[in-house]
Design a protein around this motif. Structure first.
Motif, PDB file in Angstrom:
ATOM      1  N   GLU A   1       0.785  -0.948  -0.021  1.00 45.36           N
ATOM      2  CA  GLU A   1      -0.087  -0.120  -0.011  1.00 45.36           C
ATOM      3  C   GLU A   1       0.900   1.341   0.097  1.00 45.36           C
ATOM      4  O   GLU A   1       0.607   2.376  -0.553  1.00 45.36           O
ATOM      5  CB  GLU A   1      -1.016   0.023   1.326  1.00 45.36           C
ATOM      6  CG  GLU A   1      -2.142  -1.093   1.099  1.00 45.36           C
ATOM      7  CD  GLU A   1      -3.152  -1.116   2.177  1.00 45.36           C
ATOM      8  OE1 GLU A   1      -2.870  -0.528   3.261  1.00 45.36           O
ATOM      9  OE2 GLU A   1      -4.303  -1.823   2.037  1.00 45.36           O
TER      10      GLU A   1
ATOM     11  N   LYS B   1      -5.529   1.852  -5.549  1.00 43.20           N
ATOM     12  CA  LYS B   1      -5.912   0.617  -5.335  1.00 43.20           C
ATOM     13  C   LYS B   1      -7.468   0.630  -5.698  1.00 43.20           C
ATOM     14  O   LYS B   1      -8.356   1.275  -5.341  1.00 43.20           O
ATOM     15  CB  LYS B   1      -5.943   0.194  -3.805  1.00 43.20           C
ATOM     16  CG  LYS B   1      -6.381  -1.064  -3.444  1.00 43.20           C
ATOM     17  CD  LYS B   1      -5.971  -1.854  -1.966  1.00 43.20           C
ATOM     18  CE  LYS B   1      -7.144  -1.123  -1.120  1.00 43.20           C
ATOM     19  NZ  LYS B   1      -6.964  -1.678   0.339  1.00 43.20           N
ATOM     20  N   ASN B   2      -7.744  -0.475  -6.481  1.00 45.73           N
ATOM     21  CA  ASN B   2      -9.066  -0.643  -7.201  1.00 45.73           C
ATOM     22  C   ASN B   2      -9.469  -2.245  -7.059  1.00 45.73           C
ATOM     23  O   ASN B   2      -8.568  -3.115  -7.385  1.00 45.73           O
ATOM     24  CB  ASN B   2      -9.210  -0.188  -8.507  1.00 45.73           C
ATOM     25  CG  ASN B   2      -9.027   1.240  -8.510  1.00 45.73           C
ATOM     26  OD1 ASN B   2     -10.077   2.015  -8.079  1.00 45.73           O
ATOM     27  ND2 ASN B   2      -8.174   1.729  -9.150  1.00 45.73           N
ATOM     28  N   VAL B   3     -10.842  -2.591  -6.636  1.00 43.23           N
ATOM     29  CA  VAL B   3     -11.262  -3.905  -6.785  1.00 43.23           C
ATOM     30  C   VAL B   3     -11.722  -4.121  -8.172  1.00 43.23           C
ATOM     31  O   VAL B   3     -12.456  -3.570  -8.743  1.00 43.23           O
ATOM     32  CB  VAL B   3     -12.548  -4.219  -5.926  1.00 43.23           C
ATOM     33  CG1 VAL B   3     -12.948  -5.804  -6.137  1.00 43.23           C
ATOM     34  CG2 VAL B   3     -12.003  -4.022  -4.468  1.00 43.23           C
TER      35      VAL B   3
ATOM     36  N   ASN C   1     -14.191  -9.713  -8.254  1.00 40.62           N
ATOM     37  CA  ASN C   1     -14.359 -10.487  -6.882  1.00 40.62           C
ATOM     38  C   ASN C   1     -13.066 -11.033  -6.432  1.00 40.62           C
ATOM     39  O   ASN C   1     -12.257 -11.873  -7.170  1.00 40.62           O
ATOM     40  CB  ASN C   1     -15.373 -11.439  -6.855  1.00 40.62           C
ATOM     41  CG  ASN C   1     -16.721 -10.981  -6.726  1.00 40.62           C
ATOM     42  OD1 ASN C   1     -16.783  -9.653  -6.658  1.00 40.62           O
ATOM     43  ND2 ASN C   1     -17.708 -11.834  -7.512  1.00 40.62           N
ATOM     44  N   TYR C   2     -12.381 -10.656  -5.291  1.00 44.75           N
ATOM     45  CA  TYR C   2     -11.084 -11.488  -4.463  1.00 44.75           C
ATOM     46  C   TYR C   2     -10.190 -10.619  -5.491  1.00 44.75           C
ATOM     47  O   TYR C   2      -9.011 -11.477  -5.062  1.00 44.75           O
ATOM     48  CB  TYR C   2     -11.180 -12.836  -4.696  1.00 44.75           C
ATOM     49  CG  TYR C   2     -12.699 -13.337  -4.299  1.00 44.75           C
ATOM     50  CD1 TYR C   2     -12.907 -13.376  -2.877  1.00 44.75           C
ATOM     51  CD2 TYR C   2     -13.623 -14.001  -5.004  1.00 44.75           C
ATOM     52  CE1 TYR C   2     -14.089 -13.976  -2.305  1.00 44.75           C
ATOM     53  CE2 TYR C   2     -14.448 -14.621  -4.551  1.00 44.75           C
ATOM     54  CZ  TYR C   2     -14.805 -14.686  -3.161  1.00 44.75           C
ATOM     55  OH  TYR C   2     -16.006 -15.122  -2.712  1.00 44.75           O
TER      56      TYR C   2
ATOM     57  N   GLU D   1      -7.768  -7.522  -5.830  1.00 43.36           N
ATOM     58  CA  GLU D   1      -7.511  -5.805  -5.585  1.00 43.36           C
ATOM     59  C   GLU D   1      -6.343  -5.485  -6.487  1.00 43.36           C
ATOM     60  O   GLU D   1      -5.305  -6.129  -6.421  1.00 43.36           O
ATOM     61  CB  GLU D   1      -7.184  -5.647  -4.116  1.00 43.36           C
ATOM     62  CG  GLU D   1      -8.355  -5.802  -3.174  1.00 43.36           C
ATOM     63  CD  GLU D   1      -7.870  -5.762  -1.864  1.00 43.36           C
ATOM     64  OE1 GLU D   1      -8.376  -5.159  -1.139  1.00 43.36           O
ATOM     65  OE2 GLU D   1      -6.976  -6.592  -1.449  1.00 43.36           O
ATOM     66  N   GLU D   2      -6.524  -4.409  -7.149  1.00 39.13           N
ATOM     67  CA  GLU D   2      -5.386  -3.965  -8.371  1.00 39.13           C
ATOM     68  C   GLU D   2      -4.729  -3.098  -7.727  1.00 39.13           C
ATOM     69  O   GLU D   2      -5.321  -1.793  -7.362  1.00 39.13           O
ATOM     70  CB  GLU D   2      -5.810  -3.640  -9.564  1.00 39.13           C
ATOM     71  CG  GLU D   2      -4.862  -3.050 -10.547  1.00 39.13           C
ATOM     72  CD  GLU D   2      -5.312  -2.666 -11.975  1.00 39.13           C
ATOM     73  OE1 GLU D   2      -5.498  -3.601 -12.896  1.00 39.13           O
ATOM     74  OE2 GLU D   2      -5.930  -1.597 -11.928  1.00 39.13           O
ATOM     75  N   TYR D   3      -3.264  -2.945  -7.342  1.00 35.06           N
ATOM     76  CA  TYR D   3      -2.497  -1.911  -6.944  1.00 35.06           C
ATOM     77  C   TYR D   3      -1.779  -1.294  -8.090  1.00 35.06           C
ATOM     78  O   TYR D   3      -1.020  -1.979  -8.811  1.00 35.06           O
ATOM     79  CB  TYR D   3      -1.715  -2.374  -5.687  1.00 35.06           C
ATOM     80  CG  TYR D   3      -2.256  -2.891  -4.365  1.00 35.06           C
ATOM     81  CD1 TYR D   3      -2.209  -1.986  -3.499  1.00 35.06           C
ATOM     82  CD2 TYR D   3      -2.841  -4.038  -4.547  1.00 35.06           C
ATOM     83  CE1 TYR D   3      -2.863  -2.256  -2.273  1.00 35.06           C
ATOM     84  CE2 TYR D   3      -3.357  -4.381  -3.053  1.00 35.06           C
ATOM     85  CZ  TYR D   3      -3.577  -3.455  -1.990  1.00 35.06           C
ATOM     86  OH  TYR D   3      -4.211  -3.972  -0.960  1.00 35.06           O
TER      87      TYR D   3
ATOM     88  N   LYS E   1       1.239  -2.484 -12.241  1.00 34.71           N
ATOM     89  CA  LYS E   1       0.065  -2.723 -11.631  1.00 34.71           C
ATOM     90  C   LYS E   1       0.185  -4.342 -11.216  1.00 34.71           C
ATOM     91  O   LYS E   1       0.569  -5.208 -11.874  1.00 34.71           O
ATOM     92  CB  LYS E   1      -1.184  -2.846 -12.629  1.00 34.71           C
ATOM     93  CG  LYS E   1      -1.619  -1.356 -12.872  1.00 34.71           C
ATOM     94  CD  LYS E   1      -2.928  -1.492 -14.116  1.00 34.71           C
ATOM     95  CE  LYS E   1      -3.174  -0.182 -14.549  1.00 34.71           C
ATOM     96  NZ  LYS E   1      -3.380   0.906 -13.425  1.00 34.71           N
TER      97      LYS E   1
ATOM     98  N   HIS F   1      -1.437  -7.388  -8.478  1.00 29.71           N
ATOM     99  CA  HIS F   1      -2.956  -7.837  -8.339  1.00 29.71           C
ATOM    100  C   HIS F   1      -2.816  -8.685  -6.965  1.00 29.71           C
ATOM    101  O   HIS F   1      -2.177  -9.979  -7.088  1.00 29.71           O
ATOM    102  CB  HIS F   1      -3.607  -8.717  -9.671  1.00 29.71           C
ATOM    103  CG  HIS F   1      -3.717  -7.574 -10.560  1.00 29.71           C
ATOM    104  ND1 HIS F   1      -2.762  -7.502 -11.722  1.00 29.71           N
ATOM    105  CD2 HIS F   1      -4.405  -6.538 -10.981  1.00 29.71           C
ATOM    106  CE1 HIS F   1      -2.946  -6.901 -12.661  1.00 29.71           C
ATOM    107  NE2 HIS F   1      -4.400  -6.303 -12.318  1.00 29.71           N
TER     108      HIS F   1
ATOM    109  N   GLU G   1      -7.303 -11.047  -0.371  1.00 36.72           N
ATOM    110  CA  GLU G   1      -6.920  -9.972   0.631  1.00 36.72           C
ATOM    111  C   GLU G   1      -5.751 -10.569   1.358  1.00 36.72           C
ATOM    112  O   GLU G   1      -5.085 -10.250   2.353  1.00 36.72           O
ATOM    113  CB  GLU G   1      -7.928  -9.665   1.703  1.00 36.72           C
ATOM    114  CG  GLU G   1      -9.046  -9.146   1.316  1.00 36.72           C
ATOM    115  CD  GLU G   1     -10.393  -9.038   2.212  1.00 36.72           C
ATOM    116  OE1 GLU G   1     -10.046  -9.295   3.403  1.00 36.72           O
ATOM    117  OE2 GLU G   1     -11.468  -8.586   1.975  1.00 36.72           O
TER     118      GLU G   1
END
Length: 420
Positions: free
Chosen positions: A308, A314-316, A319-320, A322-324, A331, A333, A337
């Motif tokens: 982080e 950060k975007n979802v 489902n399951y 998260e793209e940083y 990017k 992924h 979590e």
């Protein structure tokens, strides 16, 4: 009945799925049938902190058939199958405290609810229940009532052995994870298949032709590495143990240090049981689009705080997933979590392999009920007789016959004079 679940309305669907899993758990079913007749757990109160899945439900059914009063809570906030929890409450009258996606505060409230039932035996998957019982703010009467427990997974066994070595463990534990019919099969084949299942369900990526890095070559890691190779992945292993690394090399895998391995990775999976296996310097070296996930018990193997701090967004995106977005535009992924991906986005291990694991659990509870007075406050292996019985029953269920030694062969193997 006191419980905390998402909705009782899910019970019918849950029962259908539990019954389906039961079809693939013939060993546990045989044990349940014997338990119904013999009632070896009559009067025993057991608190179970396990993944609330269809397979666990069948274990709870078996224990109740044996006479035990069982309370179940979750061992992971994302692994609970809400319909299964509902079915156990509605159809089996087993108190359950578990809701998929529960926050950390609720997670520990649910563990406390299981403790408040006054267990005589604990069943753990990761040792969270045991460590909570041993906490300074816990009423000592609760731990005094417990005469023994079991532990399901590698991480929990490590924690409990540490407690025993420091002399703070207050009751004996059977390390179910260390049974041969558990870790040779559940850890290797179960984790291997279910981890891939979780990755594919979360992302729908093609494994064939991709480069997959697996951190850790214990039984879980080697299971996953072999399953990934079977789907056509180019697998790289990272290790800190020389013997494990050598085994990986002899098994035909490339072995690299993590900083080099991640530069090639399309997928990185941690399966070590340790903390911060993936951290800042690794994220900085990863290529654009890499998938990152964990199949170790706790969500500490990936240093999400570092990820982080390196990111500007950060975007979802699924489902399951998260793209940083990192400051340089790359990017990465994060799946599930950073929690157990095989349970976060999939259903965990197949029932047919959990059949042996939970057969060991059920028989270990019977064993400690009968023998706890002779056990000290230590971590014990599952008795060899139980391990052998589970293997024998599983072979019988599969319709597999094996040979038996002749008297001459028995004599030869037990003699020192007959060397030639």
């Amino acid at each position: 009945m006191d419980c905390d679940i998402k909705s009782r309305d899910l019970a019918a669907e849950g029962k259908q799925r539990i019954d389906w899993a039961d079809r693939f758990m013939p060993v546990l079913r045989l044990i349940r049938e014997r338990f119904e007749k013999d009632r070896p757990l009559e009067g025993i109160r057991a608190a179970a902190c396990l993944h609330v899945t269809t397979e666990t439900a069948n274990l709870m059914r078996a224990l109740k058939a044996g006479g035990a009063e069982v309370v179940l809570c979750a061992s992971n906030p994302l692994s609970t199958q809400d319909d299964v929890a509902a079915s156990l409450v509605v159809h089996d009258e087993i108190p359950v405290f578990a809701i998929n996606g529960e926050d950390t505060e609720t997670y520990y409230q649910h563990i406390d609810a299981a403790i408040n039932s006054g267990p005589m035996i604990t069943m753990d998957d990761g040792a969270d229940l045991v460590s909570r019982l041993h906490g300074e703010d816990m009423n000592p009467a609760f731990v005094e009532n417990v005469f023994a427990g079991t532990e399901e997974t590698t991480t929990g066994v490590i924690r409990l052995k540490s407690m025993a070595n420091e002399g703070v463990l207050k009751y004996p534990i059977i390390a179910v994870n260390d049974a041969k019919t558990k870790h040779f099969f559940d850890n290797r084949y179960g984790t291997g298949q279910s981890t891939l299942d979780g990755i594919i369900r979360a992302t729908n990526v093609l494994i064939a032709g991709s480069t997959v890095v697996v951190a850790g070559y214990g039984w879980c890691g080697r299971g996953f590495a072999n399953r990934a190779r079977g789907l056509g992945a180019n697998v790289i292993v990272t290790e800190v143990d020389a013997l494990n690394a050598l085994e990986a090399v002899m098994d035909g895998f490339r072995v690299l240090p993590m900083p080099k391995a991640v530069t090639e990775a399309d997928v990185v999976v941690t399966i070590t049981g340790d903390i911060h296996v993936l951290r800042r310097e690794h994220f900085e070296a990863m290529k654009d689009g890499a998938l990152i996930c964990n199949s170790g018990h706790f969500n500490v193997e990936i240093n999400i705080e570092d990820l982080e701090e390196l990111s500007i967004e950060k975007n979802v995106v699924r489902n399951y997933v998260e793209e940083y977005t990192l400051k340089d535009g790359r990017k990465l992924h994060l799946l599930g979590e950073g929690r157990l991906i095989n349970l976060a986005s999939a259903e965990g291990h197949p029932a047919s392999v959990m059949d042996m694991s939970f057969a060991n659990q059920a028989l270990s509870l019977e064993y400690i009920t009968q023998n706890h007075q002779s056990l000290e406050n230590n971590v014990y292996d599952v008795p060899a007789s139980i391990d052998d019985e589970v293997a024998r029953l599983k072979l019988a269920a599969l319709g597999v016959d094996i040979d038996a030694l002749t008297e001459e062969q028995e004599k030869y193997l037990n003699s020192w004079e007959m060397g030639t």
